[in-house]
Design an enzyme around this catalytic site. Structure first.
Site: not given
Ligand code: AMP
Length: 402
Positions: A41, A202, A359, A382
């Site tokens: 940054r 999620k 992130g 964000g």
């Molecule tokens: P996000 O912050 O929502 O972008 O999520 C990132 C996280 O999703 C990472 O820590 C990954 O390990 C997790 N992730 C990706 N694919 C899977 C999966 N099939 N099962 C569990 N966690 C996952």
């Protein structure tokens, strides 16, 4: 012409010599043992600071750092970050222990043209996060012109990102300008076809993002843990995988909206499954309709990657947020790494425009050695997600030419 006022507009409007220019930077950098551990940054804002100082301006930097509770807290002082700034800008960098009032005014009064002054953490005052007009007015008193070079903070309507623009002529800095033009090329006025890749854990954290993308892109690739919810909502068995049954209706709704908008949703056709989520766990690849009851989906499989590669062959724009699998734990990084390398290669060959952010995405692209060849990788978390959700960011709207 850019939709936002930039430094070029400023340079045609006034001579800078001796003017006090307030620059909102994002100096909220990671620290370890009192030292800056990732200077990305700082590097990004340095070009704006150098350019202004080079034109003889007195460059005064505003930033927050961490989450102090609206009052001074030595743990969150910007002093060590100010100390780290000098080698990046190549001019004298001074520091003032308050961002408003007599301390800040005196420090600004003693500045020589062509130097930089960093003011203490704006969040040491409650008026910053409350966007208190009185506090914004106090900040504005220190300078003659305001420049926002912190896209990563632009989703917050705070005094130093939005309030201050009601008091001073306001412009986008070079890093902000680069970010806005990359984002515009990805979703604002993209060359089609546009493929969006959304992965991560999620669905629940990305409902509005998915809802916005299906209206804008030609194909939406869904991977990561969130794909499990979509697969299960279509009646597939996902064993012990991460899944959100309360969002099955939401997932079906997103799919219906995509169909109505002519957006192709691409879900995994095969997946890598394991009984445990740990490095080197025994794993195998199965078609999506053959996930064993006692196993969990942790990555996309080679057949899915081949489908994606075919999509990337014809895509002109790719926008990416979130890993396709649990990339922190090998071998479940493979899908993300392979897909990222294909996008990087095609971008390097000039075949497509690729923009990624948010992130974990940056960490995943770095791990794949792909980040450097993407057209643009956003350092914002964000703010990048809110932009993907189609929300107008208050700190950006305030720089609009309109
Ligand atoms: P996000 O912050 O929502 O972008 O999520 C990132 C996280 O999703 C990472 O820590 C990954 O390990 C997790 N992730 C990706 N694919 C899977 C999966 N099939 N099962 C569990 N966690 C996952």
């Amino acid at each position: 012409m850019s939709a936002h006022k930039t430094l070029d507009d400023l340079f045609t409007a006034v001579g800078l010599n001796g003017l006090r220019i307030l620059v909102r930077a994002d100096l909220n950098v990671p620290m370890q043992d009192g030292k800056v551990s990732d200077a990305t940054r700082i590097e990004r804002v340095a070009s704006t600071l150098k350019e202004l100082a080079g034109r003889g301006a007195k460059v005064i930097v505003l930033s927050h750092f961490g989450r102090p509770k609206g009052a001074p807290d030595a743990k969150y002082s910007l002093k060590p970050v100010a100390d780290a700034l000098a080698p990046f800008v190549g001019v004298d960098v001074a520091f003032a222990s308050d961002c408003v009032g007599e301390t800040a005014a005196k420090a600004a009064d003693t500045m020589k043209p062509g130097t930089v002054l960093v003011l203490e953490n704006t969040r040491f005052h409650a008026g910053e996060e409350n966007n208190d007009p009185a506090f914004a007015g106090e900040l504005a008193k220190i300078g003659n012109i305001y420049i926002n070079d912190a896209f990563s903070c632009a989703h917050r309507a705070h005094a130093s990102t939005e309030g201050i623009t009601h008091f001073l002529p306001s412009y986008a800095g070079r890093a902000m300008e680069a970010e806005l033009s990359a984002l515009d090329a990805a979703l604002g006025n993209p060359t089609r076809p546009v493929v969006a890749i959304v992965g991560g854990a999620k669905v629940s954290t990305k409902i509005s993002l998915l809802g916005n993308l299906v209206k804008k892109v030609d194909a939406l690739v869904i991977g990561g843990g969130m794909a499990n919810t979509f697969l299960a909502a279509q009646g597939k068995k996902v064993g012990k995988s991460l899944c959100e049954p309360d969002l099955f209706d939401t997932a079906r709704h997103i799919l219906a909206n995509a169909r109505a908008a002519n957006c192709d949703v691409v879900l995994p056709t095969d997946v890598v499954v394991a009984t445990e989520f740990k490095a080197g766990a025994a794993s195998k690849t199965v078609p999506v309709d053959a996930v064993p009851d006692d196993m969990m989906i942790l990555d996309v499989g080679p057949d899915t990657i081949a489908h994606l590669a075919a999509r990337f062959e014809t895509a002109k724009t790719v926008v990416w947020n979130g890993p396709l699998g649990a990339f922190e734990v090998p071998p479940f990084d493979r899908g993300t790494v392979e897909a990222a390398r294909i996008v990087a290669m095609r971008s390097k060959q000039g075949e497509l425009v690729s923009v990624a952010g948010g992130g974990d995405t940056v960490a995943a692209l770095n791990e794949a050695g792909a980040a450097d060849d993407f057209t643009y990788v956003s350092a914002a978390g964000g703010a990048f997600l809110e932009w993907m959700e189609g929300i107008e960011l208050p700190g950006v709207a305030a720089l609009s030419r309109r």
